[in-house]
Structure formats: C-alpha cells, structure tokens
Design an enzyme around this catalytic site. Structure first.
Site, PDB file in Angstrom:
ATOM      1  N   LYS A 159      -6.055  -1.399 -15.649  1.00 27.35           N
ATOM      2  CA  LYS A 159      -5.412  -1.307 -16.973  1.00 27.35           C
ATOM      3  C   LYS A 159      -4.033  -1.950 -16.824  1.00 27.35           C
ATOM      4  O   LYS A 159      -3.033  -1.272 -16.604  1.00 27.35           O
ATOM      5  CB  LYS A 159      -5.332   0.154 -17.416  1.00 27.35           C
ATOM      6  CG  LYS A 159      -4.920   0.327 -18.870  1.00 27.35           C
ATOM      7  CD  LYS A 159      -5.071   1.783 -19.309  1.00 27.35           C
ATOM      8  CE  LYS A 159      -4.435   2.053 -20.647  1.00 27.35           C
ATOM      9  NZ  LYS A 159      -5.071   1.392 -21.783  1.00 27.35           N
TER      10      LYS A 159
HETATM   11  C1  LIG Z   1      -9.371  -2.071 -23.426  1.00 31.84           C
HETATM   12  C2  LIG Z   1      -9.626  -0.609 -23.442  1.00 31.84           C
HETATM   13  N1  LIG Z   1     -10.892  -0.165 -23.316  1.00 31.84           N
HETATM   14  C3  LIG Z   1     -11.172   1.154 -23.313  1.00 31.84           C
HETATM   15  C4  LIG Z   1     -10.175   2.090 -23.475  1.00 31.84           C
HETATM   16  C5  LIG Z   1     -10.521   3.542 -23.485  1.00 31.84           C
HETATM   17  O1  LIG Z   1     -10.044   4.148 -22.319  1.00 31.84           O
HETATM   18  P1  LIG Z   1      -9.649   5.685 -22.296  1.00 31.84           P
HETATM   19  O2  LIG Z   1     -10.806   6.424 -22.852  1.00 31.84           O
HETATM   20  O3  LIG Z   1      -9.424   5.974 -20.869  1.00 31.84           O
HETATM   21  O4  LIG Z   1      -8.457   5.831 -23.143  1.00 31.84           O
HETATM   22  C6  LIG Z   1      -8.851   1.676 -23.616  1.00 31.84           C
HETATM   23  C7  LIG Z   1      -7.780   2.642 -23.757  1.00 31.84           C
HETATM   24  O5  LIG Z   1      -6.952   2.747 -22.926  1.00 31.84           O
HETATM   25  C8  LIG Z   1      -8.575   0.296 -23.601  1.00 31.84           C
HETATM   26  O6  LIG Z   1      -7.321  -0.146 -23.745  1.00 31.84           O
END
Ligand SMILES: Cc1ncc(COP(=O)(O)O)c(C=O)c1O
Length: 307
Positions: A159
């Site tokens: 991330k």
């Molecule tokens: C690109 C992306 N995909 C998926 C998610 C979902 O991740 P999470 O459920 O850990 O927030 C996020 C959120 O952070 C994201 O930015």
C-alpha cells in the site's frame, strides 16, 4: 470535506500540534512517491471505542515497508501502541487512522537510500466515504479505461503512495463521467478492484472476488468478508473474473475500510439486481456492522479497545 484538525499528530515518537506537523519540501516522498501507509478505523462501539483489526493493518504497513526496503525505527507493536496513544491524546471516540512511513529529507535523486525513514500517525473524523445513502442504496460505477498496474511494474500488495497515482486517475475519470466510483481491470483485462476498495460479485448464491494475482491490494475488509461469508455458509471463490460477469451479476458490492460494505446498483449504466441492496450483500453488511455494533460476538479478536 476540509480538515478541521484533531489536535495532535504523532511524528517520529512525538505528539506534534496539527498545525506544526510539517515536512520539508525537499523530502524524498514528495518527489518520488516513496511512502507506504495504512487506512484503518476506530469505531464507537457499545463497549467503548475500538480499532478494527489494528494489528492486521499494522502488519500490512510493515509488509509494505519491507517490499520497499524501508526499516522503520519502530516495531509493529510499538506502532500499534502509538496509534492507541494518539487516539487517547486527541480524546477521539471514532476516527479514521492514517499511519504513514516515508522517505524524508536528506538529499534528492531517485536513490532513496540516503533519506531517513520517518513515521507519522494522523487521525481525523471520516464518516461514510461515498455519501450517506451509499451504504443503503448503493452506488453507480463504471469500468475504468485505466488498468491496474501489471504484476512486474508496481507491487500491488504494497500500500504505497505511488500506487495511488493510478488510483487517482481511476477515481477522477469516474467523477468526471458522473459515477461515484470505477472498477479497474488488470493488465490481462480481468476485473481487479476499485480506486480504493475491493469488489465482490454474487451470482446464484455464490460469492466471487478477484484473486491476489489480479493486481489487487489484498484488503483487510476483503479478508473479513471472506471470513464472515464462510461462517454464514456461503460458497466463496477467489477466482479470475471476466468483465462481463459484472453485467450479469445478481449483486455487486465494494469492500474496504473507507467504503465498508457498499452495494453497487449499476455498472456501466447496466442495473444490477432489483435496484436495492441484495440479500447476500445485506447479510454480509449486517454481520460486518454487527461485530462493530456489538450485536455479534467478536470471535476473531478483531476489536482493540482504546480506553
Ligand atoms: C486500492 C485499494 N484496494 C483495496 C482497499 C481495501 O483495503 P482495506 O479493506 O484493507 O481497507 C483499499 C483501501 O485501503 C485500497 O486503497
């Protein structure tokens, strides 16, 4: 919504006033996107304020840092405690939690190694991400003309701030074209994910979601949905999803920390389901919020109480 400021921001171990939480314009992260971050939530539950899956979020932060060869001066556990300290210092009941590990100020050039690894944690109040009605009535979505990155370009499992250059293109196109969100395809043309959330497809009672190999960020909400769905005895499949499967779905929904569980009511102007939240989405959404609302037992230890 503009920030009102929460009081204190945690920066490299010190609590700094919101207005003074600045970094130098020469910081590496500003020029080269060399930051990794998290987005978690603290909820006000009947038993007090609790962070949802804080340990899992901080583990992903450490994983993202490792992929980018960053070694923060703090352990995962220390950062979890720092999040709790920062919430307490700001006397917040519910908030969005944004830890960020980034390459700071020393010198500029693509090589990030000379720059320090700085860490900050900021909090703010963030309600429903796609508007008050979205959780109930759903959102209109398009398939983006932008693709997610190919597997050997940017690591999707990290991330990292850099990945959100791609996400911004997806999001802006959706807004300019009159949609709440967009879903991007992967480099092969299969369904990947939204600009900041994972996607689920329901057809004939089976729940499908793209696999890790589809250039997704493996969401912690996605993992929670998979766990909850299996517990509710749904047939759940992590499977490559062709674009046209979105059009013939009985139900579609997004899952993510920001959007929580948000139904999708149309895709590329093709209506999905009956125009209101479908029964499978509803069951998952109720179970998810049930854990936060204290209506369901927290059997997985997903809640960390703050006070
Ligand atoms: C690109 C992306 N995909 C998926 C998610 C979902 O991740 P999470 O459920 O850990 O927030 C996020 C959120 O952070 C994201 O930015």
């Amino acid at each position: 919504m503009a920030f009102t400021g929460t009081g204190k921001i945690w920066m490299n171990g010190a609590l700094v006033d919101w207005a003074d939480a600045n970094i130098h314009i020469g910081s590496h992260v500003i020029h080269y996107g060399s930051g990794v971050f998290e987005g978690a939530r603290c909820y006000q539950t009947p038993n007090g304020s609790a962070c949802f899956r804080l340990d899992t979020h901080m583990r992903r932060l450490m994983d993202s840092a490792k992929i980018y060869r960053m070694v923060p001066a703090y352990s995962q556990k220390q950062l979890e405690l720092a999040v709790l300290d920062t919430i307490r210092a700001n006397a917040m009941k519910a908030c969005y939690i944004r830890p960020v590990v980034y390459r700071g100020y020393a010198q500029l050039g693509v090589n990030p190694f000379p720059c320090p690894i700085d860490v900050a944690i900021m909090l703010w109040e963030w309600g429903t991400y796609l508007g008050a009605e979205a959780l109930e009535k759903g959102v209109d979505v398009k398939v983006s003309s932008w693709r997610r990155m190919a597997p050997d370009t940017f690591p999707a499992l990290a991330k990292t701030s850099a990945n959100y250059a791609n996400a911004q293109l997806i999001k802006m196109e959706a807004i300019v074209d009159g949609y709440a969100e967009a879903v991007a395809l992967d480099s092969q043309g299969f369904v990947s994910e939204g600009s900041g959330q994972n996607i689920f497809v329901v057809r004939d009672g089976v729940i499908y979601t793209p696999p890790r190999s589809a250039s997704i960020l493996p969401g912690i909400t996605r993992d929670s949905v998979l766990t909850i769905a299996r517990e509710l005895d749904f047939d759940v499949r992590e499977e490559v999803i062709p674009r046209e499967m979105l059009y013939i779905a009985d139900e579609l929904f997004f899952a993510g920390t920001a959007v929580e569980i948000t139904p999708i009511k149309s895709i590329d102007r093709i209506p999905i389901g009956t125009g209101s939240m479908g029964p499978v989405t509803k069951a998952i959404q109720q179970a998810y919020f049930g854990i936060i609302n204290g209506e369901r037992p927290d059997t997985h230890g997903w809640l960390t109480f703050v006070y």
